[in-house]
Design an enzyme around this catalytic site. Structure first.
Site, PDB file in Angstrom:
ATOM      1  N   ASP A  98       0.987  -3.812  -4.276  1.00 30.17           N
ATOM      2  CA  ASP A  98       1.759  -2.785  -4.966  1.00 30.17           C
ATOM      3  C   ASP A  98       2.614  -3.345  -6.088  1.00 30.17           C
ATOM      4  O   ASP A  98       2.800  -4.551  -6.210  1.00 30.17           O
ATOM      5  CB  ASP A  98       2.685  -2.074  -3.962  1.00 30.17           C
ATOM      6  CG  ASP A  98       3.897  -2.924  -3.597  1.00 30.17           C
ATOM      7  OD1 ASP A  98       5.039  -2.462  -3.782  1.00 30.17           O
ATOM      8  OD2 ASP A  98       3.717  -4.075  -3.132  1.00 30.17           O
ATOM      9  N   ASP A 105       0.587 -16.647  -3.430  1.00 34.17           N
ATOM     10  CA  ASP A 105       1.081 -16.903  -4.778  1.00 34.17           C
ATOM     11  C   ASP A 105       1.768 -18.270  -4.791  1.00 34.17           C
ATOM     12  O   ASP A 105       1.113 -19.297  -4.696  1.00 34.17           O
ATOM     13  CB  ASP A 105       2.028 -15.758  -5.162  1.00 34.17           C
ATOM     14  CG  ASP A 105       2.250 -15.620  -6.651  1.00 34.17           C
ATOM     15  OD1 ASP A 105       2.373 -16.645  -7.334  1.00 34.17           O
ATOM     16  OD2 ASP A 105       2.311 -14.483  -7.129  1.00 34.17           O
ATOM     17  N   LYS A 117      -3.918 -17.385  -5.537  1.00 37.82           N
ATOM     18  CA  LYS A 117      -3.550 -17.738  -6.917  1.00 37.82           C
ATOM     19  C   LYS A 117      -3.122 -19.203  -6.926  1.00 37.82           C
ATOM     20  O   LYS A 117      -1.934 -19.514  -6.932  1.00 37.82           O
ATOM     21  CB  LYS A 117      -2.362 -16.892  -7.385  1.00 37.82           C
ATOM     22  CG  LYS A 117      -2.671 -15.534  -7.906  1.00 37.82           C
ATOM     23  CD  LYS A 117      -1.390 -14.949  -8.506  1.00 37.82           C
ATOM     24  CE  LYS A 117      -1.572 -13.556  -8.991  1.00 37.82           C
ATOM     25  NZ  LYS A 117      -0.321 -13.011  -9.540  1.00 37.82           N
ATOM     26  N   ARG A 127      -0.848   0.958  -4.029  1.00 35.50           N
ATOM     27  CA  ARG A 127      -1.462   0.397  -2.819  1.00 35.50           C
ATOM     28  C   ARG A 127      -2.755   1.109  -2.439  1.00 35.50           C
ATOM     29  O   ARG A 127      -3.640   0.516  -1.846  1.00 35.50           O
ATOM     30  CB  ARG A 127      -0.508   0.503  -1.625  1.00 35.50           C
ATOM     31  CG  ARG A 127       0.660  -0.413  -1.649  1.00 35.50           C
ATOM     32  CD  ARG A 127       1.392  -0.356  -0.296  1.00 35.50           C
ATOM     33  NE  ARG A 127       2.722  -0.889  -0.372  1.00 35.50           N
ATOM     34  CZ  ARG A 127       3.036  -2.178  -0.289  1.00 35.50           C
ATOM     35  NH1 ARG A 127       2.083  -3.063  -0.149  1.00 35.50           N
ATOM     36  NH2 ARG A 127       4.296  -2.571  -0.349  1.00 35.50           N
ATOM     37  N   LYS A 160       3.937  -5.414   3.858  1.00 33.37           N
ATOM     38  CA  LYS A 160       3.093  -4.260   3.939  1.00 33.37           C
ATOM     39  C   LYS A 160       1.745  -4.516   3.296  1.00 33.37           C
ATOM     40  O   LYS A 160       0.762  -3.857   3.610  1.00 33.37           O
ATOM     41  CB  LYS A 160       3.752  -3.077   3.223  1.00 33.37           C
ATOM     42  CG  LYS A 160       5.044  -2.613   3.815  1.00 33.37           C
ATOM     43  CD  LYS A 160       5.634  -1.475   2.980  1.00 33.37           C
ATOM     44  CE  LYS A 160       7.016  -1.118   3.476  1.00 33.37           C
ATOM     45  NZ  LYS A 160       7.676  -0.191   2.573  1.00 33.37           N
TER      46      LYS A 160
END
Length: 187
Positions: free
Chosen positions: A163, A105, A133, A169, A45
């Protein structure tokens, strides 16, 4: 939005900074895909807000589709196990795919998706992410980020689609979440 902001330790990226970088990225993508059949694949999402802004700024035609995957569950750290919750609705053989992600990530999710989608034989697959990241990247995944708006430090961020437990969000900027909110789960 005062209730949401009370748990934000600090704003990392303002709405204006985000919009400026998204516009730059859209211009580059428009140039790179000018004569191609571009299919933007939003990874739900989290990418929803970013993808909506990105596609509105493209100066070329592009089709869109979505995938929903999970590797976090309710944790703040990826489990490394990727589950497909929603798959693409169309064959992709004639398309140049651009996977649109909110944050890159460890790379586990996108590495898995890239391998899965490569087997479906698109013309090409590239990755566009709002946030990168690199300090968290697992070198085993050997991922190349083709487009990114920002490289950020290893902090837990929310807002602009990102989120924590389905909250935050809707913040228009990106902030660092106060560690008291998520506690030892992120450690």
């Amino acid at each position: 939005m005062a209730d949401l902001r009370e748990n934000i330790a600090r704003v990392l990226l303002t709405e204006e900074e985000i919009q400026s970088k998204v516009a730059e990225m859209a211009a580059q993508i428009s140039e790179d895909y000018r004569d191609k059949q571009l299919l933007l694949v939003g990874i739900l999402k989290g990418s929803m807000v970013f993808m909506a802004d990105l596609m509105r700024r493209l100066s070329i035609n592009a089709k869109i589709d979505f995938m929903s995957v999970s590797s976090y569950g309710s944790s703040t750290v990826s489990s490394g196990q990727v589950r497909i919750i929603l798959d693409l609705k169309r064959p992709i053989e004639n398309y140049d795919l651009l996977l649109v992600e909110d944050i890159l990530d460890s790379g586990a999710t996108l590495s898995y998706l890239k391998e899965l989608l490569t087997a479906r034989q698109p013309k090409s697959i590239r990755i566009a992410t709002l946030l990168d990241k690199p300090d968290r990247r697992n070198p085993e995944h050997n991922l190349t980020v083709d487009y990114h708006c920002f490289k950020i430090p290893d902090e837990f961020v929310v807002g602009y689609g990102l989120d924590f437990a389905e909250k935050y969000r809707n913040l228009p900027d990106i902030g660092v979440l106060d560690s008291r909110v998520y506690g030892a789960a992120h450690e």
